[in-house]
Design a protein around this motif. Sequence first.
Motif, PDB file in Angstrom:
ATOM      1  N   VAL A 144      75.357  58.631   4.099  1.00 18.77           N
ATOM      2  CA  VAL A 144      76.648  59.338   4.512  1.00 18.77           C
ATOM      3  C   VAL A 144      76.380  60.974   4.651  1.00 18.77           C
ATOM      4  CG1 VAL A 144      78.442  59.946   3.264  1.00 18.77           C
ATOM      5  CG2 VAL A 144      78.077  57.184   2.906  1.00 18.77           C
ATOM      6  N   ALA A 145      75.330  60.832   3.856  1.00 14.53           N
ATOM      7  CA  ALA A 145      74.530  62.124   4.132  1.00 14.53           C
ATOM      8  C   ALA A 145      74.582  62.820   5.129  1.00 14.53           C
ATOM      9  CB  ALA A 145      74.178  62.954   3.425  1.00 14.53           C
ATOM     10  N   SER A 146      74.135  61.499   6.084  1.00 13.59           N
ATOM     11  CA  SER A 146      73.001  61.839   7.450  1.00 13.59           C
ATOM     12  C   SER A 146      73.764  61.662   7.980  1.00 13.59           C
ATOM     13  CB  SER A 146      71.817  60.701   6.987  1.00 13.59           C
ATOM     14  OG  SER A 146      71.972  59.763   7.230  1.00 13.59           O
ATOM     15  N   SER A 147      74.427  60.434   8.371  1.00  5.62           N
ATOM     16  CA  SER A 147      75.576  60.086   9.312  1.00  5.62           C
ATOM     17  C   SER A 147      76.454  61.558   9.277  1.00  5.62           C
ATOM     18  CB  SER A 147      76.151  58.945   8.807  1.00  5.62           C
ATOM     19  OG  SER A 147      76.789  58.688   7.964  1.00  5.62           O
ATOM     20  N   LEU A 148      76.203  62.369   8.642  1.00  6.66           N
ATOM     21  CA  LEU A 148      77.995  63.033   8.626  1.00  6.66           C
ATOM     22  C   LEU A 148      76.986  64.209   9.516  1.00  6.66           C
ATOM     23  CD1 LEU A 148      80.030  62.898   5.076  1.00  6.66           C
ATOM     24  CD2 LEU A 148      81.138  63.107   7.353  1.00  6.66           C
ATOM     25  N   LEU A 149      76.062  64.721   8.390  1.00  4.16           N
ATOM     26  CA  LEU A 149      75.521  65.717   9.199  1.00  4.16           C
ATOM     27  C   LEU A 149      74.685  65.624  10.558  1.00  4.16           C
ATOM     28  CD1 LEU A 149      73.528  66.666   6.094  1.00  4.16           C
ATOM     29  CD2 LEU A 149      75.045  67.852   6.672  1.00  4.16           C
ATOM     30  N   VAL A 150      74.834  64.513  11.001  1.00  2.00           N
ATOM     31  CA  VAL A 150      74.579  64.007  11.973  1.00  2.00           C
ATOM     32  C   VAL A 150      75.471  64.320  12.848  1.00  2.00           C
ATOM     33  CG1 VAL A 150      72.925  63.644  13.651  1.00  2.00           C
ATOM     34  CG2 VAL A 150      72.099  64.080  10.853  1.00  2.00           C
ATOM     35  N   PHE A 151      76.236  63.068  12.926  1.00  2.00           N
ATOM     36  CA  PHE A 151      77.166  62.832  13.963  1.00  2.00           C
ATOM     37  C   PHE A 151      78.408  63.416  13.394  1.00  2.00           C
ATOM     38  CE2 PHE A 151      73.802  60.182  13.431  1.00  2.00           C
ATOM     39  CZ  PHE A 151      73.483  59.077  14.619  1.00  2.00           C
ATOM     40  N   GLY A 152      78.376  64.156  12.732  1.00  2.00           N
ATOM     41  CA  GLY A 152      79.946  64.751  11.924  1.00  2.00           C
ATOM     42  C   GLY A 152      81.120  63.547  12.381  1.00  2.00           C
ATOM     43  N   ARG A 153      82.353  63.967  11.606  1.00  2.00           N
ATOM     44  CA  ARG A 153      83.267  63.464  11.531  1.00  2.00           C
ATOM     45  C   ARG A 153      84.609  63.411  12.960  1.00  2.00           C
ATOM     46  NH1 ARG A 153      85.637  65.211   5.747  1.00  2.00           N
ATOM     47  NH2 ARG A 153      86.843  63.681   6.953  1.00  2.00           N
ATOM     48  N   ARG A 154      83.764  63.549  14.119  1.00  2.00           N
ATOM     49  CA  ARG A 154      84.824  63.677  15.413  1.00  2.00           C
ATOM     50  C   ARG A 154      85.920  62.547  15.110  1.00  2.00           C
ATOM     51  NH1 ARG A 154      80.736  66.432  19.821  1.00  2.00           N
ATOM     52  NH2 ARG A 154      79.170  66.070  17.981  1.00  2.00           N
ATOM     53  N   ARG A 155      84.669  61.148  15.336  1.00  2.00           N
ATOM     54  CA  ARG A 155      85.157  60.112  15.556  1.00  2.00           C
ATOM     55  C   ARG A 155      85.747  59.334  14.307  1.00  2.00           C
ATOM     56  NH1 ARG A 155      82.328  56.016  19.370  1.00  2.00           N
ATOM     57  NH2 ARG A 155      83.342  54.129  18.953  1.00  2.00           N
ATOM     58  N   TYR A 156      84.665  59.630  13.298  1.00  2.00           N
ATOM     59  CA  TYR A 156      84.905  58.833  12.210  1.00  2.00           C
ATOM     60  C   TYR A 156      85.018  59.707  10.960  1.00  2.00           C
ATOM     61  CZ  TYR A 156      83.040  54.377  15.510  1.00  2.00           C
ATOM     62  OH  TYR A 156      83.235  54.505  15.800  1.00  2.00           O
ATOM     63  N   ASN A 157      85.686  59.202   9.938  1.00  2.00           N
ATOM     64  CA  ASN A 157      86.007  60.489   8.578  1.00  2.00           C
ATOM     65  C   ASN A 157      85.172  59.588   7.802  1.00  2.00           C
ATOM     66  OD1 ASN A 157      87.161  57.858   7.640  1.00  2.00           O
ATOM     67  ND2 ASN A 157      89.664  58.788   7.724  1.00  2.00           N
ATOM     68  N   LEU A 158      85.148  60.680   6.495  1.00  2.00           N
ATOM     69  CA  LEU A 158      84.352  60.395   5.197  1.00  2.00           C
ATOM     70  C   LEU A 158      84.556  58.548   5.402  1.00  2.00           C
ATOM     71  CD1 LEU A 158      82.029  61.196   3.549  1.00  2.00           C
ATOM     72  CD2 LEU A 158      83.968  62.159   2.151  1.00  2.00           C
ATOM     73  N   VAL A 159      85.305  58.261   4.707  1.00  2.00           N
ATOM     74  CA  VAL A 159      85.428  56.873   4.438  1.00  2.00           C
ATOM     75  C   VAL A 159      85.028  55.983   5.352  1.00  2.00           C
ATOM     76  CG1 VAL A 159      87.369  55.151   3.381  1.00  2.00           C
ATOM     77  CG2 VAL A 159      87.796  57.443   2.604  1.00  2.00           C
ATOM     78  N   GLU A 160      84.901  55.959   6.273  1.00  2.00           N
ATOM     79  CA  GLU A 160      84.609  54.968   7.931  1.00  2.00           C
ATOM     80  C   GLU A 160      82.981  54.869   7.773  1.00  2.00           C
ATOM     81  OE1 GLU A 160      88.714  55.425  10.375  1.00  2.00           O
ATOM     82  OE2 GLU A 160      86.867  56.937  10.768  1.00  2.00           O
ATOM     83  N   HIS A 161      82.646  56.538   7.855  1.00  2.00           N
ATOM     84  CA  HIS A 161      80.848  57.064   7.085  1.00  2.00           C
ATOM     85  C   HIS A 161      80.181  55.855   6.328  1.00  2.00           C
ATOM     86  CE1 HIS A 161      79.708  59.944  10.329  1.00  2.00           C
ATOM     87  NE2 HIS A 161      80.907  60.492  10.026  1.00  2.00           N
ATOM     88  N   LEU A 162      80.858  55.552   5.271  1.00  2.00           N
ATOM     89  CA  LEU A 162      80.742  55.503   3.435  1.00  2.00           C
ATOM     90  C   LEU A 162      80.817  53.820   4.138  1.00  2.00           C
ATOM     91  CD1 LEU A 162      80.079  55.525   0.837  1.00  2.00           C
ATOM     92  CD2 LEU A 162      82.570  55.714   0.374  1.00  2.00           C
ATOM     93  N   VAL A 163      82.081  53.326   4.927  1.00  2.00           N
ATOM     94  CA  VAL A 163      81.490  51.732   5.328  1.00  2.00           C
ATOM     95  C   VAL A 163      80.168  51.706   6.612  1.00  2.00           C
ATOM     96  CG1 VAL A 163      82.837  49.808   6.891  1.00  2.00           C
ATOM     97  CG2 VAL A 163      84.498  51.196   5.333  1.00  2.00           C
ATOM     98  N   LEU A 164      80.084  52.357   7.468  1.00  2.00           N
ATOM     99  CA  LEU A 164      78.454  51.976   7.714  1.00  2.00           C
ATOM    100  C   LEU A 164      77.086  52.213   6.162  1.00  2.00           C
ATOM    101  CD1 LEU A 164      76.615  51.830  10.306  1.00  2.00           C
ATOM    102  CD2 LEU A 164      76.635  54.424  10.373  1.00  2.00           C
ATOM    103  N   ALA A 165      77.624  52.677   5.571  1.00  2.00           N
ATOM    104  CA  ALA A 165      77.093  53.171   5.043  1.00  2.00           C
ATOM    105  C   ALA A 165      76.500  51.333   3.900  1.00  2.00           C
ATOM    106  CB  ALA A 165      76.863  54.155   3.855  1.00  2.00           C
ATOM    107  N   ALA A 166      77.571  51.224   3.618  1.00  2.00           N
ATOM    108  CA  ALA A 166      77.691  50.161   2.675  1.00  2.00           C
ATOM    109  C   ALA A 166      77.371  48.890   2.944  1.00  2.00           C
ATOM    110  CB  ALA A 166      79.121  49.918   2.194  1.00  2.00           C
ATOM    111  N   TYR A 167      77.940  48.973   4.621  1.00  2.00           N
ATOM    112  CA  TYR A 167      77.120  47.594   5.001  1.00  2.00           C
ATOM    113  C   TYR A 167      75.727  47.569   5.534  1.00  2.00           C
ATOM    114  CZ  TYR A 167      81.335  45.272   6.249  1.00  2.00           C
ATOM    115  OH  TYR A 167      82.668  44.533   6.674  1.00  2.00           O
TER     116      TYR A 167
END
Length: 261
Positions: A144-167
């Motif tokens: 979650v930290a790496s996806s947020l820091l590099v790709f940001g929240r312009r398209r996906y929010n925190l919970v959606e980044h968490l979905v990616l991390a979980a899968y």
Amino acid sequence: MTVPDPGTPPTVDWAARDACRNCGAARGGAPYCGQCGQKAAHRLGLGDLRQETWQKWRLFELSVARTAGRLLLRPGTVAREYVEGARSRHVHPLKLLLISVALLLLVLDTTGFLRAGDQSYLGAMAMMQRYANWTFTLGIFAVVASSLLVFGRRRYNLVEHLVLAAYAYAVIIGLNLVNQLPLLVIRDPALVLPWREAAKWYMYAVKGVVLALAFHQFFELDLRRDAWRLVLALAVFVAVDWLLRRAYVHAIVALLYARAA
């Protein structure tokens, strides 16, 4: 209409009555009760007992099998489809993750993977195993930290980044399960320690491949333009994962000292 007394023996024709056996409301011939939602009851047979037992206790559903099969090669695509609304098509990411963690802990305990080593450390390892569930969450936070820091929240929010991390981490845990299969078959205690030492290196490489694939698919990267972002995301993941694991180890050591004092 009153609810039938549960202490009264059922009559032969009870299943033919047009009343819900759960709440007593009239069904009007409908297959489900409009009051409580229970399905119309009928006389139990062996097949019904088997089916109801399976429905109550099943661990794997068809959706789990479908998601797991596609997830292996397309973790980022599955996560993106789930985020964008295809919820019924895929199993819930946290449910899949919990199933994966539970299975891995069971297999690790069976193979003795975490207990291998010097006997003097077994007491400490026994205590550390009580907190083993938390170690599997550390990598998820790093994703979650790496996806947020590099790709940001312009398209996906925190919970959606968490979905990616979980899968993505469900795939990683599944591959760790595959890595344990030879130890389940061979059952040689002398093999466990060298296997664990080797796995530290090649399983980390496997983890990097899964995450690279997940990031590429989820964010729909153009590698000619975004390759540097992908490399940066993996570097940030490795750094954050290392820091979290170091913090975890220090916390457990401090806890052991506190218990021993």
